[in-house]
Scaffold this motif. Structure first.
Motif, mmCIF file in Angstrom:
data_model
loop_
_atom_site.group_PDB
_atom_site.id
_atom_site.type_symbol
_atom_site.label_atom_id
_atom_site.label_comp_id
_atom_site.label_asym_id
_atom_site.label_seq_id
_atom_site.Cartn_x
_atom_site.Cartn_y
_atom_site.Cartn_z
ATOM 1 N N GLU A 1 0.655 -1.243 0.018
ATOM 2 C CA GLU A 1 0.085 0.019 -0.140
ATOM 3 C C GLU A 1 0.891 1.447 0.069
ATOM 4 O OE1 GLU A 1 -3.341 -0.312 2.253
ATOM 5 O OE2 GLU A 1 -3.795 2.000 2.385
ATOM 6 N N PHE A 2 2.008 1.135 0.782
ATOM 7 C CA PHE A 2 2.830 2.407 0.947
ATOM 8 C C PHE A 2 4.465 1.932 0.656
ATOM 9 C CE2 PHE A 2 -0.308 2.931 4.260
ATOM 10 C CZ PHE A 2 -1.078 3.773 3.718
ATOM 11 N N PRO A 3 4.700 1.903 -0.705
ATOM 12 C CA PRO A 3 6.175 1.373 -1.091
ATOM 13 C C PRO A 3 7.051 1.841 -0.242
ATOM 14 C CG PRO A 3 4.980 2.216 -2.990
ATOM 15 C CD PRO A 3 4.087 2.551 -2.051
ATOM 16 N N LEU A 4 8.089 1.029 0.282
ATOM 17 C CA LEU A 4 9.112 1.213 1.272
ATOM 18 C C LEU A 4 10.362 1.341 0.595
ATOM 19 C CD1 LEU A 4 7.741 -0.807 4.294
ATOM 20 C CD2 LEU A 4 7.665 1.801 3.956
ATOM 21 N N GLN A 5 11.316 1.778 1.131
ATOM 22 C CA GLN A 5 12.786 1.820 0.765
ATOM 23 C C GLN A 5 13.479 1.725 2.252
ATOM 24 O OE1 GLN A 5 14.131 5.604 -0.901
ATOM 25 N NE2 GLN A 5 15.146 4.646 -2.607
ATOM 26 N N ARG A 6 14.500 0.607 1.963
ATOM 27 C CA ARG A 6 15.431 0.284 2.961
ATOM 28 C C ARG A 6 16.266 1.540 3.198
ATOM 29 N NH1 ARG A 6 17.834 -4.330 5.424
ATOM 30 N NH2 ARG A 6 18.831 -3.231 7.303
ATOM 31 N N GLU B 1 15.521 -2.808 11.663
ATOM 32 C CA GLU B 1 15.825 -2.576 10.316
ATOM 33 C C GLU B 1 14.691 -1.272 9.880
ATOM 34 O OE1 GLU B 1 15.359 -6.089 7.950
ATOM 35 O OE2 GLU B 1 17.263 -6.737 8.653
ATOM 36 N N VAL B 2 15.195 -0.316 9.459
ATOM 37 C CA VAL B 2 14.612 0.840 9.141
ATOM 38 C C VAL B 2 14.186 0.984 7.646
ATOM 39 C CG1 VAL B 2 14.035 3.316 9.575
ATOM 40 C CG2 VAL B 2 15.486 1.976 11.218
ATOM 41 N N TYR B 3 12.725 1.470 7.364
ATOM 42 C CA TYR B 3 12.684 1.766 6.082
ATOM 43 C C TYR B 3 11.955 3.012 6.060
ATOM 44 C CZ TYR B 3 13.469 -2.976 5.037
ATOM 45 O OH TYR B 3 13.826 -4.256 4.749
ATOM 46 N N ARG B 4 12.153 3.939 4.865
ATOM 47 C CA ARG B 4 11.203 5.090 4.566
ATOM 48 C C ARG B 4 10.165 5.105 3.799
ATOM 49 N NH1 ARG B 4 12.149 8.895 0.990
ATOM 50 N NH2 ARG B 4 13.582 8.050 -0.799
ATOM 51 N N PHE B 5 9.173 5.778 3.852
ATOM 52 C CA PHE B 5 8.107 5.615 2.824
ATOM 53 C C PHE B 5 8.534 6.311 1.713
ATOM 54 C CE2 PHE B 5 5.396 5.861 6.906
ATOM 55 C CZ PHE B 5 4.945 4.326 6.391
ATOM 56 N N GLN B 6 8.489 5.678 0.446
ATOM 57 C CA GLN B 6 9.272 6.182 -0.974
ATOM 58 C C GLN B 6 8.427 7.700 -1.020
ATOM 59 O OE1 GLN B 6 9.016 3.648 -4.242
ATOM 60 N NE2 GLN B 6 10.186 2.216 -3.128
ATOM 61 N N ASP B 7 7.400 8.021 -0.603
ATOM 62 C CA ASP B 7 6.704 9.402 -1.190
ATOM 63 C C ASP B 7 7.168 10.419 0.058
ATOM 64 O OD1 ASP B 7 5.609 8.737 1.392
ATOM 65 O OD2 ASP B 7 3.339 8.623 0.396
ATOM 66 N N GLY B 8 8.298 9.819 1.194
ATOM 67 C CA GLY B 8 8.869 10.923 1.861
ATOM 68 C C GLY B 8 7.929 11.092 3.212
ATOM 69 N N ARG B 9 6.851 10.513 3.418
ATOM 70 C CA ARG B 9 5.965 10.607 4.623
ATOM 71 C C ARG B 9 6.486 9.935 5.756
ATOM 72 N NH1 ARG B 9 0.179 11.260 4.216
ATOM 73 N NH2 ARG B 9 0.692 12.735 5.669
ATOM 74 N N GLY B 10 7.707 9.682 6.118
ATOM 75 C CA GLY B 10 8.092 9.253 7.334
ATOM 76 C C GLY B 10 8.745 7.813 7.255
ATOM 77 N N GLU B 11 8.714 7.256 8.307
ATOM 78 C CA GLU B 11 9.633 5.733 8.398
ATOM 79 C C GLU B 11 8.913 4.638 9.177
ATOM 80 O OE1 GLU B 11 13.118 6.647 10.310
ATOM 81 O OE2 GLU B 11 14.092 7.857 9.045
#
Ligand code: SAM
Ligand code: SF4
Ligand code: SF4
Length: 338
Positions: free
Chosen positions: A222-227, A238-248
């Protein structure tokens, strides 16, 4: 000089449990059928005093500890807690002072905690569904109080708050995307922690563990993530950020991807016992040594012995442990605070 254990892990973090009591009865931690009105918690005179805790903390920092986390039971039930935080925050060499709470009393506490010098807050919150929340607090908690507490903490100046979430299959797994949606766009990070077989009271069943990989897939769809490169917190998350920049968001895969190799934590219970692992079967009574009037040097010797002989790696070897090991008496989560 860095103090290393038998697996070359340095002593870096100390978790201090301030109290074994709690105003919640989360079934995975303090099931209410066991922790009922007649349950005997520690007597108050068994709690380490603030003076004793501050002395222990200073000794640990002199020995290389850089991070303290206050926990419980519910640490905000400990009267005049801000006085202790004030003392601890003044310890020279301490880099990080954090507290883990169920959040139910943050509306009354946040400003005092901030003023006393607490650096960071972690709030445990497993769902934003009011019914499921009520059930997961053992019928004691009110979701609005916790959400209101988080708002007060923000106003008091706690910026990025960690939200610790335990997902149990069949209990709150259907509500996890709502939780993610709730905190997206805020500076706070939801950290999914796999349900663990800590203690002997929660009737842990592997079938209730929702692996991080499964949670990741649902969120990522639903909310693509980036490691984000590297792990955080001494290798636990292990931390990921939302690809749209809306947090982690973050994942702590204590069951499916154990991180014993980098585990640098020691735990001190409210009654002064040192535990070298979440799954320890016994503790070392440093509080007893303290109350016998021993010198700082003598207490340091005890700590050195405890850490130097440490060889715990329960999560790494869980599946290979002989049958029946899980039934051995272990320390409970409410005694050491996670
Ligand atoms: N009462 C405070 C709170 O809930 O934040 C502090 C103590 S509580 C024992 C600390 C953390 O342990 C909480 O985030 C809770 O969700 C987690 N916890 C308790 N039992 C657990 C279990 N069996 N597996 C995974 N996490 C657990
Ligand atoms: Fe209390 Fe925290 Fe345990 Fe829940 S997890 S029963 S809030 S100590
Ligand atoms: Fe640390 Fe014990 Fe957990 Fe391994 S099982 S990460 S040694 S607390």
């Amino acid at each position: 000089m860095v103090l290393n254990d038998t697996l070359d892990r340095p002593l870096h973090d100390l978790r201090i449990s301030l109290i074994d009591r709690c105003n919640f009865r989360c079934p995975y931690c303090m099931p209410s059928e066991k922790f009922h009105h007649a349950y005997r918690f520690l007597d108050k005179n068994q709690w380490l005093t603030f003076e004793e805790i501050a002395r222990m903390a200073r000794i640990f920092v002199e020995m290389g500890v850089r991070k303290l986390r206050l926990t419980g039971g519910e640490p905000l039930l400990r009267p005049r807690l801000d006085e202790l935080i004030y003392e601890l925050s003044a310890i020279e060499g301490l880099e990080d002072l954090a507290l883990t709470t169920n959040g139910s009393m943050l509306s009354e506490w946040s400003y005092r905690l901030k003023a006393a010098g607490l650096h960071r807050l972690t709030v445990s919150l497993d769902t934003v569904d009011p019914e499921v929340f009520h059930q997961m607090s053992g019928g004691r908690g009110d979701l609005n109080e916790v959400l209101g507490g988080i708002r007060t903490a923000e106003e008091a100046g706690f910026g990025a708050i960690k939200i610790n979430t335990v997902i149990q299959r069949g209990v709150n797994d259907h509500t996890m995307l709502d939780l993610v949606r709730h905190f997206r766009g805020t500076p706070h990070t939801v950290r999914f922690i796999e349900y663990m077989d800590v203690g002997n009271q929660n009737h842990w069943d592997n079938a209730q563990v929702v692996p991080s990989g499964e949670i990741f897939k649902k969120i990522n769809a639903e909310f693509p993530l980036q490691r984000i490169d590297g792990t955080q917190n001494g290798g636990t998350s292990e931390v990921y950020r939302f690809q749209d920049g809306r947090g982690e968001v973050a994942f702590i895969s204590s069951v499916t991807k154990a991180f014993c190799g980098t585990c640098n934590r020691l735990r001190l219970s409210a009654d002064g016992k040192l535990y070298t692992c979440l799954f320890a079967t016994r503790g070392t009574d440093i509080g007893g040594h303290l109350r016998q009037g021993q010198s700082d040097e003598a207490l340091k010797d005890v700590i050195r012995q405890v850490w130097r002989r440490r060889d715990d790696r329960y999560s790494e070897i869980r599946s290979k442990l002989p049958r029946g090991t899980q039934a051995l008496p272990k320390v409970e989560m409410y005694q050491i605070g996670g």
